[in-house]
Design an enzyme around this catalytic site. Structure first.
Site, mmCIF file in Angstrom:
data_model
loop_
_atom_site.group_PDB
_atom_site.id
_atom_site.type_symbol
_atom_site.label_atom_id
_atom_site.label_comp_id
_atom_site.label_asym_id
_atom_site.label_seq_id
_atom_site.Cartn_x
_atom_site.Cartn_y
_atom_site.Cartn_z
ATOM 1 N N ASP A 54 0.807 -1.219 0.000
ATOM 2 C CA ASP A 54 0.000 0.000 0.000
ATOM 3 C C ASP A 54 0.842 1.272 0.000
ATOM 4 O O ASP A 54 1.988 1.270 0.465
ATOM 5 C CB ASP A 54 -0.890 0.042 1.246
ATOM 6 C CG ASP A 54 -2.105 -0.853 1.137
ATOM 7 O OD1 ASP A 54 -2.143 -1.712 0.230
ATOM 8 O OD2 ASP A 54 -3.015 -0.712 1.978
ATOM 9 N N HIS A 105 -6.040 2.888 -4.524
ATOM 10 C CA HIS A 105 -5.997 3.141 -3.073
ATOM 11 C C HIS A 105 -6.395 4.591 -2.773
ATOM 12 O O HIS A 105 -6.010 5.138 -1.753
ATOM 13 C CB HIS A 105 -4.592 2.842 -2.539
ATOM 14 C CG HIS A 105 -4.510 2.702 -1.046
ATOM 15 N ND1 HIS A 105 -5.466 2.070 -0.286
ATOM 16 C CD2 HIS A 105 -3.554 3.115 -0.168
ATOM 17 C CE1 HIS A 105 -5.103 2.094 0.985
ATOM 18 N NE2 HIS A 105 -3.962 2.727 1.096
ATOM 19 N N HIS A 199 3.653 -2.393 3.198
ATOM 20 C CA HIS A 199 3.680 -1.020 2.684
ATOM 21 C C HIS A 199 4.982 -0.737 1.953
ATOM 22 O O HIS A 199 6.062 -1.102 2.423
ATOM 23 C CB HIS A 199 3.510 -0.028 3.828
ATOM 24 C CG HIS A 199 2.162 -0.097 4.475
ATOM 25 N ND1 HIS A 199 1.824 -1.077 5.392
ATOM 26 C CD2 HIS A 199 1.054 0.683 4.330
ATOM 27 C CE1 HIS A 199 0.571 -0.903 5.787
ATOM 28 N NE2 HIS A 199 0.084 0.158 5.160
#
Length: 232
Positions: A54, A105, A199
């Site tokens: 992410d 996202h 991440h």
């Protein structure tokens, strides 16, 4: 008898028509290609896992993650922020080129439960346009920032042609608990079909990068296959 010049014109015309048809056939819709070739793969392995990243792309950490994934022959899913993809489009292109799935996202990481419908649409559609410009397809997955979702978020996502995609394994790598802790949390929690959250943007992700090779080696040794997510 038909004059030679008329025969020649006819042949040239047919050639141009055929060439145009072949050219169109040689450029299929990118989304259709990804859907046809990638989406069914999970069913072919008895043990499989989905790695997701992410908040990228980030010029340092995303590049490192991509290099590691390529070294181990692993495909993953990148849930990108539109504003980061607009700033570092070459990394979005690279992720797509390497066979990863690039998904939505939002543009700037808001809590989608707390925004208006107009803002929701802008956050998602502006990101779609940015990602499509680099990959050739429109993302079908939406990962709400913070994993913050409810019935309104799901309904709005569906109205925009999106499936909400969260995760089942969260090592909380964003909190920088230490490389060994990230490794231990992932390996202790993964089961076949797990969606692992990590991440590659949003802060210092050096621990995530350092943990990744051990995670990949160990899961491969346990017989896991890695697949990207397409939300078909």
């Amino acid at each position: 008898m038909i004059p030679r010049w008329q025969v020649r014109i006819t042949i040239v015309g047919l050639s141009l028509v055929l060439a145009a048809g072949l050219s169109a056939a040689a450029k299929p819709d990118q989304q259709a290609v990804h859907t046809a070739t990638m989406a069914p793969q999970a069913a072919t392995a008895s043990k499989y896992v989905y790695l997701t990243f992410d908040d990228g792309p980030h010029p340092q950490y995303t590049a490192q993650v991509l290099a590691i994934l390529r070294k181990y022959g692993v495909r993953a899913t990148f849930f990108e922020l539109g504003r980061n993809a607009a700033r570092y489009p070459y990394l979005t292109r690279r992720a797509d080129l390497y066979g990863h799935s690039v998904q939505n996202h939002t543009w700037s990481h808001p809590d989608l439960r707390k925004v208006s419908w107009a803002t929701f649409k802008s956050q998602v559609q502006s990101t779609d346009r940015t990602l499509r410009a680099q990959t050739g397809y429109t993302p079908r997955c939406l990962r709400p920032p913070y994993g913050a979702t409810n019935s309104v978020v799901s309904r709005r996502a569906a109205a925009l042609g999106k499936k909400v995609k969260l995760w089942s394994v969260d090592p909380r790598d964003w909190s920088r608990p230490g490389t060994s802790v990230i490794v231990r949390r992932v390996l202790a929690s993964v089961r076949s079909g797990s969606v692992v959250l990590m991440h590659d943007g949003g802060g210092n992700r050096s621990q995530t990068v350092a943990a990744l090779p051990t995670i990949l080696r160990t899961l491969k040794a346990r017989g896991y296959t890695f697949y990207p997510i397409w939300c078909t």
